[in-house]
Design a protein around this motif. Structure first.
Motif, PDB file in Angstrom:
ATOM      1  N   LYS A 222     -36.138 -24.968 -11.644  1.00 47.88           N
ATOM      2  CA  LYS A 222     -35.612 -25.904 -12.637  1.00 47.88           C
ATOM      3  C   LYS A 222     -34.092 -25.871 -12.659  1.00 47.88           C
ATOM      4  N   ASN A 223     -33.469 -27.030 -12.555  1.00 49.11           N
ATOM      5  CA  ASN A 223     -32.018 -27.127 -12.629  1.00 49.11           C
ATOM      6  C   ASN A 223     -31.559 -26.672 -14.010  1.00 49.11           C
ATOM      7  N   ILE A 224     -30.653 -25.711 -14.054  1.00 45.95           N
ATOM      8  CA  ILE A 224     -30.297 -25.114 -15.349  1.00 45.95           C
ATOM      9  C   ILE A 224     -29.405 -26.021 -16.185  1.00 45.95           C
ATOM     10  N   PHE A 225     -28.835 -27.054 -15.585  1.00 48.17           N
ATOM     11  CA  PHE A 225     -27.966 -27.970 -16.331  1.00 48.17           C
ATOM     12  C   PHE A 225     -28.682 -29.280 -16.668  1.00 48.17           C
ATOM     13  N   ALA A 226     -29.282 -29.916 -15.648  1.00 51.10           N
ATOM     14  CA  ALA A 226     -29.922 -31.215 -15.850  1.00 51.10           C
ATOM     15  C   ALA A 226     -31.370 -31.088 -16.289  1.00 51.10           C
ATOM     16  N   GLY A 227     -32.004 -29.968 -15.976  1.00 50.32           N
ATOM     17  CA  GLY A 227     -33.377 -29.748 -16.403  1.00 50.32           C
ATOM     18  C   GLY A 227     -34.438 -30.267 -15.459  1.00 50.32           C
ATOM     19  N   GLN A 228     -34.074 -31.002 -14.407  1.00 50.71           N
ATOM     20  CA  GLN A 228     -35.104 -31.543 -13.535  1.00 50.71           C
ATOM     21  C   GLN A 228     -35.743 -30.445 -12.697  1.00 50.71           C
ATOM     22  N   LEU A 229     -37.022 -30.685 -12.361  1.00 53.68           N
ATOM     23  CA  LEU A 229     -37.789 -29.732 -11.585  1.00 53.68           C
ATOM     24  C   LEU A 229     -37.749 -30.084 -10.103  1.00 53.68           C
ATOM     25  N   LYS A 230     -37.847 -29.054  -9.293  1.00 57.70           N
ATOM     26  CA  LYS A 230     -37.876 -29.226  -7.848  1.00 57.70           C
ATOM     27  C   LYS A 230     -38.977 -28.323  -7.299  1.00 57.70           C
ATOM     28  N   PRO A 231     -39.948 -28.885  -6.551  1.00 58.65           N
ATOM     29  CA  PRO A 231     -41.012 -28.044  -6.003  1.00 58.65           C
ATOM     30  C   PRO A 231     -40.433 -26.930  -5.141  1.00 58.65           C
ATOM     31  N   VAL A 232     -40.921 -25.722  -5.345  1.00 53.25           N
ATOM     32  CA  VAL A 232     -40.370 -24.598  -4.602  1.00 53.25           C
ATOM     33  C   VAL A 232     -40.677 -24.709  -3.113  1.00 53.25           C
ATOM     34  N   ASN A 233     -41.737 -25.445  -2.765  1.00 52.09           N
ATOM     35  CA  ASN A 233     -42.064 -25.580  -1.344  1.00 52.09           C
ATOM     36  C   ASN A 233     -41.116 -26.509  -0.596  1.00 52.09           C
ATOM     37  N   THR A 234     -40.126 -27.078  -1.313  1.00 56.24           N
ATOM     38  CA  THR A 234     -39.064 -27.814  -0.605  1.00 56.24           C
ATOM     39  C   THR A 234     -38.084 -26.841   0.052  1.00 56.24           C
ATOM     40  N   ILE A 235     -38.164 -25.565  -0.337  1.00 53.23           N
ATOM     41  CA  ILE A 235     -37.385 -24.531   0.347  1.00 53.23           C
ATOM     42  C   ILE A 235     -38.135 -24.128   1.607  1.00 53.23           C
ATOM     43  N   ASP A 303     -30.706 -14.813 -16.299  1.00 56.75           N
ATOM     44  CA  ASP A 303     -29.345 -15.042 -15.816  1.00 56.75           C
ATOM     45  C   ASP A 303     -28.879 -16.462 -16.091  1.00 56.75           C
ATOM     46  N   ALA A 304     -29.818 -17.404 -16.050  1.00 59.24           N
ATOM     47  CA  ALA A 304     -29.454 -18.800 -16.288  1.00 59.24           C
ATOM     48  C   ALA A 304     -28.837 -18.983 -17.661  1.00 59.24           C
ATOM     49  N   VAL A 305     -29.329 -18.236 -18.643  1.00 54.92           N
ATOM     50  CA  VAL A 305     -28.785 -18.335 -20.001  1.00 54.92           C
ATOM     51  C   VAL A 305     -27.320 -17.929 -20.019  1.00 54.92           C
ATOM     52  N   ARG A 306     -26.988 -16.871 -19.268  1.00 55.84           N
ATOM     53  CA  ARG A 306     -25.596 -16.395 -19.244  1.00 55.84           C
ATOM     54  C   ARG A 306     -24.710 -17.242 -18.344  1.00 55.84           C
ATOM     55  N   LEU A 307     -25.289 -17.869 -17.344  1.00 49.12           N
ATOM     56  CA  LEU A 307     -24.513 -18.774 -16.495  1.00 49.12           C
ATOM     57  C   LEU A 307     -24.186 -20.076 -17.216  1.00 49.12           C
ATOM     58  N   ASN A 308     -25.012 -20.420 -18.184  1.00 46.74           N
ATOM     59  CA  ASN A 308     -24.899 -21.720 -18.829  1.00 46.74           C
ATOM     60  C   ASN A 308     -24.073 -21.697 -20.108  1.00 46.74           C
ATOM     61  N   ILE A 309     -23.266 -20.633 -20.305  1.00 52.23           N
ATOM     62  CA  ILE A 309     -22.355 -20.657 -21.443  1.00 52.23           C
ATOM     63  C   ILE A 309     -21.157 -21.547 -21.109  1.00 52.23           C
ATOM     64  N   THR A 310     -20.454 -21.985 -22.115  1.00 56.94           N
ATOM     65  CA  THR A 310     -19.406 -22.990 -21.944  1.00 56.94           C
ATOM     66  C   THR A 310     -18.369 -22.604 -20.895  1.00 56.94           C
ATOM     67  N   GLU A 311     -17.904 -21.367 -20.934  1.00 57.78           N
ATOM     68  CA  GLU A 311     -16.844 -20.937 -20.024  1.00 57.78           C
ATOM     69  C   GLU A 311     -17.281 -20.949 -18.568  1.00 57.78           C
ATOM     70  N   ASN A 312     -18.561 -20.720 -18.331  1.00 59.96           N
ATOM     71  CA  ASN A 312     -19.058 -20.710 -16.958  1.00 59.96           C
ATOM     72  C   ASN A 312     -19.469 -22.090 -16.482  1.00 59.96           C
ATOM     73  N   ARG A 313     -20.077 -22.839 -17.385  1.00 60.90           N
ATOM     74  CA  ARG A 313     -20.643 -24.139 -17.015  1.00 60.90           C
ATOM     75  C   ARG A 313     -19.599 -25.078 -16.428  1.00 60.90           C
ATOM     76  N   LYS A 314     -18.392 -25.029 -16.952  1.00 60.27           N
ATOM     77  CA  LYS A 314     -17.363 -25.961 -16.485  1.00 60.27           C
ATOM     78  C   LYS A 314     -16.978 -25.737 -15.030  1.00 60.27           C
ATOM     79  N   HIS A 315     -17.287 -24.546 -14.498  1.00 57.70           N
ATOM     80  CA  HIS A 315     -16.951 -24.252 -13.102  1.00 57.70           C
ATOM     81  C   HIS A 315     -18.080 -24.622 -12.145  1.00 57.70           C
TER      82      HIS A 315
END
Length: 356
Positions: A222-235, A303-315
């Motif tokens: 799941k994209n941590i910003f947009a929320g869309q899902l991506k099948p893992v078998n696309t990897i 980890d997604a929760v900590r990556l998605n804080i304001t200071e990190n998200r902008k990068h």
């Protein structure tokens, strides 16, 4: 184990004596424990991190969804103090990563943090049917009605040294206070011989159940910003994965990704790591340096929760950063055993004016 840590064994011996004495003082009533007249379930462990308590808490939330429940944890790593309601999409710096993760996944329930568990339950008890305590096994000032103690399967054969020489924060003998001993992160094909061997080593009391579980990975990332899902078998074998983790044991996730591709660059940080701007810039640079066109960034839910804080998200918000959801999966008939033990406790300890 890092053999340099063995030099710390004398300190561990002193620590162990203090822990033993503290537990005995609670056992003998010199230190008091507070109990409550509603079901209180504690999920804990004896080691530091990496046992799988959060997926278990999420499982309990789903199992007990018919009740007005609240979760309460310390909120490790937060910059706030005292009792606090966790809000959906909170920065993890306000509540800690695991409570924020739970609130985002279950926005309809009440999630709270308080370093004083007794004070926290007092805030919650009048408006809820039951309370789930996360990581409260060592908090003897509160007396839960039911204790689930979690052990990481891959650590069972390791030496049980106490901190700082080892990873145990409590004595192994203290498992006797638990109602259920849950062996987490097991191989999905765990034979009867190995199960029986583990049970013999755990030496459960007559009233204790030993159950086994593994980790199940979602079929979608799941994209941590947009929320869309991506099948893992696309990897696939041509996909390059930039993996970023700040958890106690990322090896199971690494092994899961290797089922799809061997092209993994892993940025590994300590458990509960608060990602900095420097970390984010390093991540952006590493992603840009991957020459393949088929590339993705994968992280854990915590980890997604900590990556998605304001200071990190902008990068990094323009990058394809995906979290890989997990859940606990019980082996064989252990799901029925576990569910029944929990439900029997809740039903037999319900408050007639609250639970229906």
């Amino acid at each position: 184990m890092n053999y340099l840590r063995l030099l710390l064994l004398p300190i561990s011996a002193v620590y162990g004596l203090v822990v033993w004495l503290r537990n005995r003082l609670y056992d003998f009533g010199v230190f008091s424990s507070t109990s409550f007249d509603l079901p209180v379930i504690s999920v804990g462990n004896l080691e530091v991190g990496g046992s799988g308590k959060t997926p278990l808490t999420e499982y309990l939330i789903k199992l007990l969804s018919g009740y007005r429940l609240a979760t309460l944890s310390r909120g490790y790593g937060r910059k706030t103090k005292g009792f606090r309601w966790v809000k959906e999409h909170d920065d993890s710096t306000l509540s800690g990563d695991e409570p924020a993760q739970i609130k985002n996944k279950f926005p309809a329930i009440d999630v709270s943090v308080c370093e004083d568990r007794v004070a926290g339950v007092k805030q919650l008890q009048h408006n809820h049917d039951l309370i789930l305590l996360d990581d409260a096994y060592q908090h003897r000032a509160i007396k839960p009605g039911f204790n689930v103690l979690v052990f990481n399967y891959y650590n069972l054969n390791k030496l049980r040294f106490l901190l700082p020489a080892g990873n145990y924060r409590d004595l192994f003998v203290e498992r006797k206070r638990a109602d259920i001993l849950l062996i987490s992160k097991c191989p999905q094909q765990l034979n009867t011989t190995r199960r029986d061997e583990i049970i013999r080593k755990m030496k459960p009391l007559n009233n204790q159940k030993v159950v086994f579980s593994s980790i199940g990975y979602s079929n979608d990332i799941k994209n941590i910003f947009a929320g869309q899902l991506k099948p893992v078998n696309t990897i696939n074998k041509d996909t390059h994965v930039l993996l970023i983790t700040g958890i106690a044991n990322p090896l199971p996730l690494v092994n899961e990704i290797r089922k799809y591709t061997d092209n993994i660059i892993h940025h590994f940080y300590p458990d509960h790591h608060l990602f900095s701007t420097k970390n984010m810039l390093k991540l952006v640079e590493a992603f840009q340096d991957i020459e393949a066109t088929d590339k993705v960034i994968i992280t854990t839910e915590k980890d997604a929760v900590r990556l998605n804080i304001t200071e990190n998200r902008k990068h990094i918000y323009t990058l394809p950063v995906y979290q890989w959801p997990i859940e606990i999966v019980f082996l064989d008939k252990d799901k029925s055993v576990f569910d029944q033990e929990i439900l029997n406790y809740v039903i037999s300890n319900k408050r007639s004016d609250r639970i229906h």
